[in-house]
Scaffold this motif. Structure first.
Motif, PDB file in Angstrom:
ATOM      1  N   CYS A  89      -7.857 -51.552  -7.389  1.00  0.00           N
ATOM      2  CA  CYS A  89      -7.704 -52.034  -8.680  1.00  0.00           C
ATOM      3  C   CYS A  89      -7.021 -52.893  -8.674  1.00  0.00           C
ATOM      4  CB  CYS A  89      -6.143 -50.708  -9.272  1.00  0.00           C
ATOM      5  SG  CYS A  89      -6.094 -51.636 -10.784  1.00  0.00           S
ATOM      6  N   CYS A  92      -2.698 -51.985  -9.992  1.00  0.00           N
ATOM      7  CA  CYS A  92      -2.321 -50.424  -9.294  1.00  0.00           C
ATOM      8  C   CYS A  92      -2.637 -50.858  -7.838  1.00  0.00           C
ATOM      9  CB  CYS A  92      -2.107 -49.571 -10.267  1.00  0.00           C
ATOM     10  SG  CYS A  92      -3.798 -49.438 -10.557  1.00  0.00           S
ATOM     11  N   CYS A  94      -3.889 -47.603  -7.071  1.00  0.00           N
ATOM     12  CA  CYS A  94      -4.774 -46.435  -7.617  1.00  0.00           C
ATOM     13  C   CYS A  94      -6.039 -46.226  -6.570  1.00  0.00           C
ATOM     14  CB  CYS A  94      -5.592 -46.178  -9.196  1.00  0.00           C
ATOM     15  SG  CYS A  94      -6.444 -44.818  -9.496  1.00  0.00           S
TER      16      CYS A  94
END
Ligand SMILES: [Zn+2]
Length: 251
Positions: A89, A92, A94
């Motif tokens: 990402c 972030c 993730c």
């Protein structure tokens, strides 16, 4: 090529006269290559951000920098990983295993989990990296088309019965589209440009090809994606519209 523009110019910003080319380079779209380029103006950008721009009358204009490009260019500039990496990402931490889970909340605090290289333009703040909406439209609609067509191509009556009807449906929308066999005898289809893809998402009769609840779901998915795409193109959005967008996008 890299260009710079003044977002304050509003709609005129996309006209070629309002895009100022600051760099033309011959070479690959690779981190190492782009590092050489970033050295040329990364300090100048930091100076603009920190001290503003002084015009010939000595008036200081404060400057906020944004960066926009397609996903590949963005992850290189940000020093991050490709979209197929575990920590993919731009915004972030993730990971690839969790990205299906719409109940999880990720803040835009940057990706610190991937083996990060230094960003090439440190003057740009994390929240000011914006992927361009045209590439979002093109790539997401490619996935939607692949899901639908690969389903239909599997059917034994595809070539004789389904293919001509799909091509006729595109013709009705005044879109030039056909299926053809590519390497390995695999079916492929005309790759469409932005305006045709928008027409297709809005009007293509999915239900004519996939019946029942599933067809309705797919048709709704196409229309909803188009509607969400139209929202991100609006020049002004209220907080309420942004909150609703988040809910709708998760659904
Ligand atoms: Zn993320």
């Amino acid at each position: 090529m890299m260009t710079i523009c003044l977002l304050n110019e509003g709609k005129k910003v996309l006209q070629p006269n309002n895009q100022y080319c600051i760099c033309l380079y011959a070479g690959y779209e690779k981190y190492e290559m782009l590092t050489n380029i970033s050295h040329i103006f990364k300090d100048e950008l930091s100076d603009l951000k920190n001290n503003g721009f002084f015009d010939s009358d000595g008036v200081c204009w404060p400057v906020e920098l944004f960066f926009c490009g397609d996903w590949k260019f963005m992850y290189i500039i940000m020093g991050l990983n490709a979209p197929n990496a575990n920590y993919f990402c731009l915004y972030c931490n993730c990971d690839i295993e969790s990205r299906w889970d719409m109940d999880r909340i990720w803040e835009n605090t940057g990706n610190s989990k991937c083996k990060k290289k230094p960003p090439l333009f440190p003057a740009i703040d994390q929240e000011n990296y914006i992927p361009d909406e045209l590439h979002l439209l093109l790539r997401i609609s490619d996935v939607l088309m692949e899901c639908l067509f690969n389903d239909l191509i599997k059917k034994k009556e595809f070539e004789k019965q389904i293919k001509p009807v799909i091509e006729a449906a595109f013709k009705e929308l005044s879109i030039q589209f056909e299926f053809f066999k590519s390497v390995g005898n695999k079916w492929n289809w005309t790759s469409l440009m932005g305006p045709d893809k928008k027409k297709m998402l809005k009007n293509f009769p999915v239900l004519r090809f996939i019946f029942g609840a599933r067809g309705e779901d797919i048709e709704r998915l196409w229309c909803e994606f188009y509607r969400l795409y139209s929202i991100i193109r609006q020049p002004q959005l209220s907080d309420q519209e942004i909150d609703q967008y988040k809910v709708d996008a998760e659904n």
